[in-house]
Design an enzyme around this catalytic site. Structure first.
Site, short mmCIF file in Angstrom:
data_model
loop_
_atom_site.label_atom_id
_atom_site.label_comp_id
_atom_site.label_asym_id
_atom_site.label_seq_id
_atom_site.Cartn_x
_atom_site.Cartn_y
_atom_site.Cartn_z
N ASP A 115 10.41 -22.61 47.85
CA ASP A 115 9.58 -22.45 49.03
C ASP A 115 8.45 -21.48 48.68
O ASP A 115 8.52 -20.78 47.66
CB ASP A 115 10.45 -21.90 50.17
CG ASP A 115 9.73 -21.90 51.50
OD1 ASP A 115 8.76 -22.65 51.65
OD2 ASP A 115 10.15 -21.14 52.39
N GLU B 157 48.96 -22.86 16.26
CA GLU B 157 50.34 -23.02 16.73
C GLU B 157 50.83 -24.44 16.48
O GLU B 157 51.97 -24.65 16.02
CB GLU B 157 50.42 -22.71 18.23
CG GLU B 157 50.11 -21.26 18.57
CD GLU B 157 49.69 -21.07 20.02
OE1 GLU B 157 49.37 -19.93 20.40
OE2 GLU B 157 49.67 -22.06 20.78
N ASP C 238 46.66 -13.07 23.24
CA ASP C 238 45.36 -13.76 23.28
C ASP C 238 44.54 -13.44 24.52
O ASP C 238 43.33 -13.64 24.54
CB ASP C 238 45.58 -15.29 23.21
CG ASP C 238 45.60 -15.79 21.77
OD1 ASP C 238 45.50 -14.94 20.86
OD2 ASP C 238 45.72 -17.01 21.57
N ASN D 38 45.75 -22.48 19.93
CA ASN D 38 46.61 -23.65 20.11
C ASN D 38 46.66 -24.50 18.85
O ASN D 38 47.72 -25.07 18.51
CB ASN D 38 46.11 -24.50 21.27
CG ASN D 38 46.29 -23.81 22.62
OD1 ASN D 38 45.36 -23.65 23.38
ND2 ASN D 38 47.52 -23.40 22.94
N ASP E 61 14.35 -19.81 52.77
CA ASP E 61 14.79 -18.78 53.69
C ASP E 61 14.89 -19.25 55.14
O ASP E 61 15.42 -18.54 55.98
CB ASP E 61 13.87 -17.55 53.62
CG ASP E 61 12.41 -17.92 53.77
OD1 ASP E 61 12.12 -19.09 54.10
OD2 ASP E 61 11.54 -17.04 53.56
N GLU F 113 47.48 -22.48 28.69
CA GLU F 113 47.98 -22.10 30.01
C GLU F 113 47.02 -21.21 30.78
O GLU F 113 46.83 -21.35 31.98
CB GLU F 113 49.33 -21.38 29.87
CG GLU F 113 50.43 -22.23 29.26
CD GLU F 113 50.47 -22.10 27.74
OE1 GLU F 113 49.55 -21.49 27.17
OE2 GLU F 113 51.41 -22.64 27.13
#
Length: 937
Positions: A329, A720, A748, A717, A651, A287
């Site tokens: 340049d 989990e 986390d 993740n 520039d 998320e």
């Protein structure tokens, strides 16, 4: 229209105009036909669209979909959390990436509002927007050119063409025909002047042949506005990750539902199983990844700002780390854009002048053991200062604050200041009596000054109170000299003197120096002088070699780029010999091939690509000279097609299209135009090329750290997912969906941000640029995530079972989901996963080094770990949070089990790193040596 090719006698007929100008009604009619002389604004997209776009990335869409499903199934709490996550991410992304495009407005600021036009034989002031082709314009020194003109009259005319060519040395212009069959670029067309140029000297009259978008200036605006921004490598990678996560979620949702429902028949209804599966699947989405990436990039922007560079687009920080080519340049980027006297030749002496730019800091260092007496050569410095019309003002810190006139003359003023001959004092003491202006025929300028000359004829005392000072082309001035000043005395000039002077002139010119000669003589007082009388029988004083010198830090930056595997190409509007000389001085190349814009126009894309390819045997670098904005853009596009990540520096207005086309456009903050700044992603506050290298270094660090915290987030993740998957196989729910969300959003978050500012590992700029096609989550990372997920998930499930059994539950017995024991067990699982992530956050700092070498290298990470543990204890023990988090207090003995599980997890990671070191180094002893003696980070 190629107006420069049309004979002057035919130009009026070609444009259907006359020397008296257009009639007012005729001009009005043409204005209706061709439109106003202006560059139309591009209609911007409303700001609201930018905010809405934040909700269209795949992570947001997945969470929105899951939120609506949760709402439909009656789980309002989870739905509110998911919607809140999406909204907060959108807010962060919007404010971090919002940027207003002002390129066209900046272009319009350069063009003046009114100008003088000849209409029906009368000079009138008109609005610049009302100029039309066929109008006759009158310009003088200080004016900005409002349209493209073919010159019909020019009086000692010089223009500063920097806005279109990038070169600030004033260019002579004339009203006549160009004798060339070639197609010339703007920098080589001397019988026309173009929109945006500045008239520095003289005056002119010209006929307008192009207005608005049809001017050379307008074409650049069109090129700039037509360039489409591409996604950065990181943006593409986040999109790829989003697609992969979407596929995983789509795959996991039915699998989790099937497993959970089949193994929990009688305990959960189909409705409950589906609701849990949605919660778990949405929890699999990282998320906070998008927001964390945005915040990490913002931190990178702040770090780059400390290196004197401003990042205008967040994703550009990471893109810098992938840069493999810099197209730069010359003027104002590699050089100071301040013409500087570097060499002086007085008869029989070579003097090197130190210092860079307009500062009065510098010394006069004679070659060999010879001495240089400034006072004895005072007439050379007087000639340099008094024979000119330039002026320069200085700020309190000694830097130039305002410059008026030709840069070559400004360089001479600066040389005089170094020697103690300041313009203010000299002009006050020795007022000018007469001036014979420079013209391209004589190629010299002379002034008559009232003073008692320090130089006297060696045979007799001078009876004159006035003195002539002349400066100009060495060949032309030398022809007017019959005498020479040497070692404090005047003598007749010899052929050998002339040969030495010509040889020295050729030597200076061969080093890309612009050379001026100075001469003098006494002259009687008169009301009026003839040029032929003034510029004859002169006394030769010396030669002055002028160049726009390289910045002192550039050579080191170029060397560091080479060590980092970054190739540098110079693309300039200046002449090839000057560009090559600068390239050699800064170490850009020892054996470059110089390609002009004309050469480039004859090359097809294949030949250009071959020329740009690395490792060529016949040259070690390419320098492009006399190029147009289209040329520079073509070079950039060719490099992009070859797969390079391209940074472009510039520039001037002429650089804007290439700046916008590049992956990273780098504009100069001091000398850069508004146009170049608005077209760029990064602005250098100190105009230093070395700041680009520092920014690239920071970009590499940002990407390395992004890889660390992305791995860290997905490893969370993974654990989990596997703890839920393992529990489902046994018909158990070891962790609640809300607890998974709390891991991602609370415990986390802070370690992720700490990893985003992890100090760089050694050798960051000794590695080749990373492959832009490389992945943050490649196959090896997925293997690591799988291993970490299995270990962490298994440990979490084991802790859940231990806590349940210790609380009186027996295997196979039904589980009361509302009981204190179940809440303690799921809370213990939650705590175990957090502890695994605490150790994992430290291990994520290095793929190979062990924890003893990396634990103390990032004190922010240790603080973040402390915050995570504090949040963990609050979620477990705070009675206000417990009902929301579905937790209950954990006994001390169970904490010992949790800590043991965390240490087992740490040991598994350490074992994997130890084996990796062993495989790379080939022996167990070497792996032990690295562990015991390798320097920590």
């Amino acid at each position: 229209m190629e107006a420069y090719k049309i004979p002057l006698k035919d130009i009026y007929g070609e444009l259907k105009a006359s020397e008296n100008g257009l009639a007012s009604d005729g001009a009005a009619k043409r204005l209706v036909e061709v439109g106003k002389n202006e560059i139309k604004k591009v209609r911007k997209r409303p700001i609201l669209f930018d905010f809405v776009e934040q909700f269209t990335n795949l992570f947001a869409l997945i969470l929105i979909f899951a939120g609506f499903l949760s709402l439909f199934l009656g789980n309002g709490r989870d739905a509110i959390i998911l919607f809140l996550i999406v909204f907060l991410n959108a807010i962060v992304g919007f404010f971090q990436e919002f940027k207003a495009e002002k390129t066209i407005e900046a272009l319009q600021k350069i063009v003046p509002k009114e100008t003088t036009v000849k209409r029906s034989g009368r000079n009138v002031r008109v609005n610049v927007a009302d100029i039309v082709p066929g109008d006759i314009l009158l310009l003088q020194a200080g004016d900005t050119v409002p349209a493209d003109l073919r010159l019909t009259k020019a009086y000692n005319l010089k223009t500063n063409d920097f806005v279109l060519t990038g070169e600030s040395v004033s260019q002579e212009k004339f009203a006549g025909d160009v004798k060339s069959d070639k197609n010339l670029v703007v920098s080589d067309i001397d019988n026309c002047i173009f929109t945006g140029m500045q008239v520095t000297d003289g005056s002119a009259e010209g006929i307008v042949f192009a207005t608005g978008i049809e001017t050379e200036f307008g074409k650049i605006a069109h090129l700039t506005s037509d360039v489409k921004r591409e996604q950065s490598p990181l943006q593409k990678e986040i999109d790829t990750i989003g697609k992969r996560v979407t596929k995983i979620v789509v795959l996991v949702l039915p699998i989790m539902f099937g497993i959970f429902y089949l193994t929990n028949k009688g305990t959960f209804s189909i409705f409950d199983a589906f609701q849990f599966s949605i919660g778990v699947s949405s929890a699999m989405v990282p998320e906070g990844l998008v927001a964390t990436v945005s915040i990490a990039l913002a931190i990178g922007v702040q770090r780059v700002a400390k290196k004197k560079a401003v990042i205008r687009k967040l994703s550009s920080v990471e893109t810098l780390g992938a840069v493999s080519v810099i197209v730069t340049d010359k003027t104002g980027t590699l050089t100071k854009n301040e013409m500087t006297v570097k060499e002086i030749y007085v008869p029989d002496k070579n003097i090197h002048v130190s210092g860079v730019g307009y500062s009065d800091q510098g010394e006069f260092k004679p070659e060999g053991r010879k001495k240089f007496d400034i006072q004895k050569n005072g007439e050379l410095f007087k000639a340099a200062v008094l024979c000119g019309n330039a002026d320069i003002s200085f700020s309190q810190d000694g830097s130039a604050s305002k410059i008026i006139g030709d840069q070559m003359e400004v360089a001479l003023l600066a040389m005089g200041r170094k020697a103690g001959y300041k313009k203010e004092r000299l002009f006050e003491e020795h007022p000018r009596r007469y001036e014979i202006a420079f013209d391209s025929g004589r190629r010299m300028m002379s002034v008559i000054i009232n003073q008692n000359s320090n130089i006297k004829n060696q045979n007799e005392n001078s009876k004159y109170s006035n003195v002539v000072y002349t400066k100009g082309s060495p060949d032309d001035v030398l022809k007017k000299c019959t005498r020479i000043y040497e070692n404090g005395r005047i003598r007749k000039i010899r052929e050998s003197d002339i040969e030495k002077i010509k040889t020295k002139n050729d030597e200076f010119a061969g080093s890309a120096l612009r050379v001026l000669a100075a001469a003098t003589k006494d002259i009687e007082e008169k009301n009026k002088y003839a040029q032929s009388e003034v510029e004859k029988d002169l006394i030769f004083l010396g030669l002055v070699g002028i160049i726009d010198p390289p910045r002192t830090e550039v050579a080191g930056a170029i060397k560091e780029c080479r060590g980092a595997g970054i190739k540098t190409f110079m693309v300039t509007g200046d002449y090839g010999v000057t560009a090559e000389a600068i390239g050699r001085r800064i170490g850009l190349s020892e054996n470059p091939v110089v390609v002009t814009g004309d050469d480039l126009s004859k090359m097809d894309d294949f030949d250009l690509g071959k020329l740009l390819s690395f490792g060529s045997e016949d040259h070690d670098g390419v320098i492009f000279a006399r190029t147009t904005p289209e040329d520079k853009m073509r070079i950039v596009e060719t490099l992009k097609k070859q797969g390079h990540i391209v940074a472009v520096t510039g520039d001037g207005v002429n650089d804007a299209p290439a700046l916008k086309s590049a992956h990273i456009g780098v504009a100069m903050g001091i000398t850069g135009t508004d146009v170049s700044k608005e077209a760029s992603e990064m602005v250098l506050l100190n105009d230093s090329f070395s700041s680009i290298v520092s920014a690239i270094r920071e970009g590499r660090v940002v990407y390395a750290n992004t890889k660390k915290f992305v791995y860290y987030i997905f490893s969370s993740n993974a654990t989990e997912f596997f703890v839920v998957l393992i529990g489902s196989f046994f018909g158990l729910m070891p962790i609640a969906a809300i607890q998974i969300l709390l891991i991602d959003l609370c415990t986390d978050v802070f370690p992720s941000l700490a990893l985003a500012v992890d100090p760089p590992e050694k050798g960051t700029m000794k590695q080749k640029p990373r492959d832009p096609k490389g992945r943050l989550l490649d196959f090896n990372v997925f293997k690591s995530l799988f291993r970490v997920g299995i270990v962490g998930g298994t440990l979490g499930f084991i802790v859940f079972i231990i806590v349940m059994i210790r609380g009186g539950w027996s295997w196979g017995a039904p589980v009361d989901l509302g009981s204190t024991l179940f809440l303690q067990a799921t809370g213990a699982t939650y705590a175990t996963l957090v502890m695994c992530q605490v150790f994992n956050s430290i291990e994520a700092r290095s793929e190979k080094l062990g924890i003893t070498k990396i634990i103390f290298g990032n004190y922010r990470l240790l603080g973040a770990i402390g915050i995570s543990i504090f949040l963990l204890l609050n979620i477990i023990y705070n009675p206000i949070i417990q009902p929301f988090a579905k937790t209950s207090g954990i006994e001390l003995v169970n904490w010992l089990v949790i800590l043991t599980a965390g240490l087992i997890f740490l040991s598994s990671v350490e074992l994997k790193k130890w084996r990796m070191r062993k495989e790379h180094e080939g022996s167990i002893l070497e792996a032990l040596r690295q562990e015991l003696f390798e320097q920590p980070i």
